[in-house]
Each structure stands twice: as structure tokens, then as C-alpha cells.
Design an enzyme around this catalytic site. Structure first.
Site, PDB file in Angstrom:
ATOM      1  N   ASN A  90     -24.542   0.672  74.233  1.00  0.00           N
ATOM      2  CA  ASN A  90     -24.028   0.266  75.540  1.00  0.00           C
ATOM      3  C   ASN A  90     -22.899  -0.720  75.292  1.00  0.00           C
ATOM      4  O   ASN A  90     -23.142  -1.868  74.954  1.00  0.00           O
ATOM      5  CB  ASN A  90     -25.173  -0.382  76.347  1.00  0.00           C
ATOM      6  CG  ASN A  90     -24.695  -0.950  77.671  1.00  0.00           C
ATOM      7  OD1 ASN A  90     -23.547  -0.737  78.073  1.00  0.00           O
ATOM      8  ND2 ASN A  90     -25.565  -1.677  78.348  1.00  0.00           N
ATOM      9  N   LYS A 100     -20.964  -2.017  77.317  1.00  0.00           N
ATOM     10  CA  LYS A 100     -20.783  -2.957  78.438  1.00  0.00           C
ATOM     11  C   LYS A 100     -19.286  -3.036  78.786  1.00  0.00           C
ATOM     12  O   LYS A 100     -18.598  -2.024  78.689  1.00  0.00           O
ATOM     13  CB  LYS A 100     -21.407  -4.317  78.094  1.00  0.00           C
ATOM     14  CG  LYS A 100     -22.874  -4.153  77.643  1.00  0.00           C
ATOM     15  CD  LYS A 100     -23.648  -5.423  77.578  1.00  0.00           C
ATOM     16  CE  LYS A 100     -25.085  -5.124  77.162  1.00  0.00           C
ATOM     17  NZ  LYS A 100     -25.935  -6.305  77.150  1.00  0.00           N
ATOM     18  N   HIS A 141     -29.859  -1.341  84.526  1.00  0.00           N
ATOM     19  CA  HIS A 141     -29.686  -2.384  83.506  1.00  0.00           C
ATOM     20  C   HIS A 141     -29.820  -3.753  84.175  1.00  0.00           C
ATOM     21  O   HIS A 141     -29.373  -3.949  85.302  1.00  0.00           O
ATOM     22  CB  HIS A 141     -28.319  -2.242  82.832  1.00  0.00           C
ATOM     23  CG  HIS A 141     -28.218  -3.055  81.575  1.00  0.00           C
ATOM     24  ND1 HIS A 141     -28.038  -4.421  81.603  1.00  0.00           N
ATOM     25  CD2 HIS A 141     -28.331  -2.710  80.278  1.00  0.00           C
ATOM     26  CE1 HIS A 141     -28.026  -4.876  80.357  1.00  0.00           C
ATOM     27  NE2 HIS A 141     -28.208  -3.862  79.538  1.00  0.00           N
ATOM     28  N   GLU A 195     -28.239  -6.289  83.836  1.00  0.00           N
ATOM     29  CA  GLU A 195     -26.959  -6.873  84.233  1.00  0.00           C
ATOM     30  C   GLU A 195     -26.465  -6.290  85.556  1.00  0.00           C
ATOM     31  O   GLU A 195     -25.578  -6.858  86.188  1.00  0.00           O
ATOM     32  CB  GLU A 195     -25.939  -6.679  83.098  1.00  0.00           C
ATOM     33  CG  GLU A 195     -26.282  -7.602  81.936  1.00  0.00           C
ATOM     34  CD  GLU A 195     -25.749  -7.175  80.585  1.00  0.00           C
ATOM     35  OE1 GLU A 195     -24.915  -6.273  80.517  1.00  0.00           O
ATOM     36  OE2 GLU A 195     -26.205  -7.763  79.583  1.00  0.00           O
ATOM     37  N   GLU A 209     -36.037  -3.462  78.046  1.00  0.00           N
ATOM     38  CA  GLU A 209     -35.126  -4.527  77.632  1.00  0.00           C
ATOM     39  C   GLU A 209     -35.584  -5.849  78.249  1.00  0.00           C
ATOM     40  O   GLU A 209     -35.276  -6.127  79.422  1.00  0.00           O
ATOM     41  CB  GLU A 209     -33.699  -4.220  78.109  1.00  0.00           C
ATOM     42  CG  GLU A 209     -33.113  -2.961  77.537  1.00  0.00           C
ATOM     43  CD  GLU A 209     -31.593  -3.013  77.507  1.00  0.00           C
ATOM     44  OE1 GLU A 209     -31.031  -2.749  76.435  1.00  0.00           O
ATOM     45  OE2 GLU A 209     -30.961  -3.341  78.536  1.00  0.00           O
ATOM     46  N   GLY A 211     -28.481 -10.141  74.365  1.00  0.00           N
ATOM     47  CA  GLY A 211     -27.285 -10.907  74.034  1.00  0.00           C
ATOM     48  C   GLY A 211     -27.569 -12.323  73.581  1.00  0.00           C
ATOM     49  O   GLY A 211     -26.669 -13.153  73.491  1.00  0.00           O
ATOM     50  N   SER A 245     -30.912  -7.512  71.491  1.00  0.00           N
ATOM     51  CA  SER A 245     -30.598  -8.071  70.165  1.00  0.00           C
ATOM     52  C   SER A 245     -31.132  -7.210  69.020  1.00  0.00           C
ATOM     53  O   SER A 245     -31.563  -7.739  67.997  1.00  0.00           O
ATOM     54  CB  SER A 245     -31.097  -9.512  70.044  1.00  0.00           C
ATOM     55  OG  SER A 245     -30.456 -10.331  71.015  1.00  0.00           O
TER      56      SER A 245
HETATM   57  P1  13P Z   1     -27.660  -6.809  73.007  1.00  0.00           P
HETATM   58  O1  13P Z   1     -27.959  -5.764  71.959  1.00  0.00           O
HETATM   59  O2  13P Z   1     -26.271  -7.355  72.921  1.00  0.00           O
HETATM   60  O3  13P Z   1     -28.727  -7.844  73.078  1.00  0.00           O
HETATM   61  O4  13P Z   1     -27.696  -6.029  74.417  1.00  0.00           O
HETATM   62  C1  13P Z   1     -28.796  -5.243  74.711  1.00  0.00           C
HETATM   63  C2  13P Z   1     -28.499  -4.483  75.955  1.00  0.00           C
HETATM   64  O5  13P Z   1     -28.437  -5.054  77.020  1.00  0.00           O
HETATM   65  C3  13P Z   1     -28.250  -3.052  75.846  1.00  0.00           C
HETATM   66  O6  13P Z   1     -28.207  -2.445  77.089  1.00  0.00           O
END
Ligand code: 13P
Length: 267
Positions: free
Chosen positions: A9, A11, A95, A97, A183, A189, A229
Site C-alpha cells: 500500500n 498510500k 483502511h 487512515e 491492521e 507507521g 510495520s
Molecule cells: P506500515 O507498514 O507503514 O506500518 O503501514 C501499514 C499499513 O497501513 C498498510 O496498509
């Protein structure tokens, strides 16, 4: 035997040129690893250009979100048929986010801020139905916040998100197409990975929720990724667990060597 699925992803990262360069770097590193399903999810703006260079690589293409209507007066939104037209076969839904929690300390998550993105379980559900109707594969994200975990609500939150996402969807479609991604929001992150035992346990909660909604056959067929992560140095441990069928990778998917190392760890 469930085929492992590793999805990157990206982002809100990578211009078209940067995305194409990343794919070119990735191609030789993951060539011959057909035992793993590999998907990359660039921003909308790069989808079509990247679809043009994936032919013959076995790498799948996904979008990071979608709107459920096929067309109409919905300024800013992108429909599933449009995503399919641009070459996408997968779409990430729900997600954290987009559920409105990202980067914001929880006490600051005012109703106004939540409405800015504000994805809900009902929204994920209607988008998942539209995704399946358009012939794409939904990657449905679930996961608890830190305060939910601290209050001991992890399993209830995750179970409710899974059941909410699946409402009204036929078991056969879930077994054949749906992918979940567990997640934990506090691990995204942050460099803070969920311990593999605990990640596996909560992926088991997801699987059990699918069994509650359908039956054991559907639950055994559905693939569940871990995300948060995941890096080359912890991927093999996470991916060796019985309920973890892959990874949804953020930061580490932006570096070809790291992403390829995670794909290799899934083998
Ligand atoms: P990270 O791998 O940067 O922690 O992000 C995970 C994520 O949100 C994947 O959708």
C-alpha cells in the site's frame, strides 16, 4: 492451502515516474516467485501507467479506496468500473487512515475531523458489495486503536468490523474473493509491530468471525493479512503463523529491496 498474498500500500507516495521506477526495480527481484500473490496499490494517479508495465510479471494492481456508485454527480470520487478500466484488480477498503484516525492523537479526533474521512463499517460493506459486483477483489481492513486495545476491546472491535463488512455478501463470494487485513492502528507507521503470537491470535478472531457469519469452509478459505510495520526482519516470523496469510505493507513497500524481501519471506 491458502496462497499467501503480499500487498504494498503505497498510500500517498510516488509520482507516476517514481512509481514506474519502483516497479522496474521490483520486477527482477520478485521474478519466479509465483507461489506468492503480489499486489501493489499505487495512488490513483499512477494506476493506469503502472498497469501498462505489469504485463507478464504476475504482479497484481490495486487501488487504495473506491466509491460504490458506478458514475454520477459525486465530485472527487472514483468508481469501481473506473478502477477496473485503469487496470486495477484489487481495492483496499476500510483502511484505518480512511476511517479517520490517521496521524491524529485520539483525544483530538473530534466529530468534525472524523467526518473528513469518516469511513464506517456500513461504508466498507456497501463498497465491498460494489467491488465484488465489478469483479474486483476487496482487501478489507480491520483493526483496533491503542485505546481500544488498552480497554480490552480488541476482539469485540475486530469482530464487529468483520461482521459489518460482510453483511449481505454470499459465502461463496467471500471464500473465493475476499481478503482481510488485520491492521492494529497503533502498529501502523510507528515501527511498533504487533507480536507475532498476538497478530496470529487476532487474525484467528477474524477467521472465527467469518465462521460465525458463514461456516468453517468459508472461514478456512478466506485469506487474512497482517499489516502494521511489517519489515524484512519481522516478516518471516509473522508469515509463518497459521492464521496469517500475507501482509499489507506500507512503508517497506516503497523500497524495492525491502518489499521483495518480504515477498521472499512469504515463500
Ligand atoms: P506500515 O507498514 O507503514 O506500518 O503501514 C501499514 C499499513 O497501513 C498498510 O496498509
Amino acid at each position: 492451502m491458502r496462497k499467501k498474498i503480499i500487498a504494498g500500500n503505497w498510500k500517498m507516495n510516488k509520482t507516476i515516474g517514481e512509481g514506474l521506477a519502483l516497479v522496474e526495480e521490483l520486477k527482477p527481484l520478485i521474478a519466479g516467485k509465483a507461489y506468492v500473490e503480489v499486489v501493489i496499490c499505487p495512488p490513483y494517479t499512477a494506476l493506469y501507467a503502472i498497469s501498462q508495465v505489469l504485463g507478464g510479471t504476475g504482479i497484481g494492481l490495486g487501488a487504495q479506496e473506491a466509491f460504490w456508485k458506478a458514475s454520477g454527480a459525486y465530485t472527487s470520487q472514483i468508481s469501481l468500473p473506473m478502477l477496473a478500466d485503469a487496470g486495477a484488480q484489487y481495492v483496499i477498503l476500510g483502511h484505518s487512515e480512511t476511517r479517520g484516525r490517521f496521524g491524529v492523537p485520539e483525544p483530538e479526533l473530534t466529530p468534525d475531523l472524523l467526518r473528513t474521512f469518516g469511513e464506517t463499517d456500513a461504508g466498507v460493506n456497501i463498497k465491498a458489495q460494489a467491488t465484488l459486483a465489478a469483479g474486483l477483489i476487496p482487501i478489507l481492513c480491520v483493526g483496533e486503536t491503542l485505546s481500544e486495545r488498552q480497554r480490552g476491546e480488541t476482539d469485540d472491535v475486530v469482530r464487529a468490523q468483520v461482521l459489518g463488512a460482510l453483511a449481505g455478501i454470499a459465502g461463496a463470494a467471500v471464500a473465493e474473493k475476499v481478503v482481510f487485513a488485520y491492521e492494529p492502528v497503533w502498529a501502523i507507521g510507528t515501527g511498533e509491530t504487533c507480536a507475532a503470537d498476538e497478530a496470529d491470535r487476532v487474525c484467528g478472531v477474524v477467521r472465527h468471525a467469518v465462521e460465525m457469519a458463514y461456516d468453517q469452509t468459508v472461514a478456512e478459505a478466506v485469506r487474512i493479512q497482517y499489516g502494521g510495520s511489517m519489515k524484512p526482519d519481522n516478516a518471516a516470523d509473522l508469515l509463518s503463523r497459521p492464521n496469517i496469510d500475507g501482509g499489507l505493507i506500507g512503508g517497506a513497500s516503497l523500497k524495492a529491496a525491502d518489499f521483495a524481501a518480504i515477498v521472499t519471506a512469504a515463500g
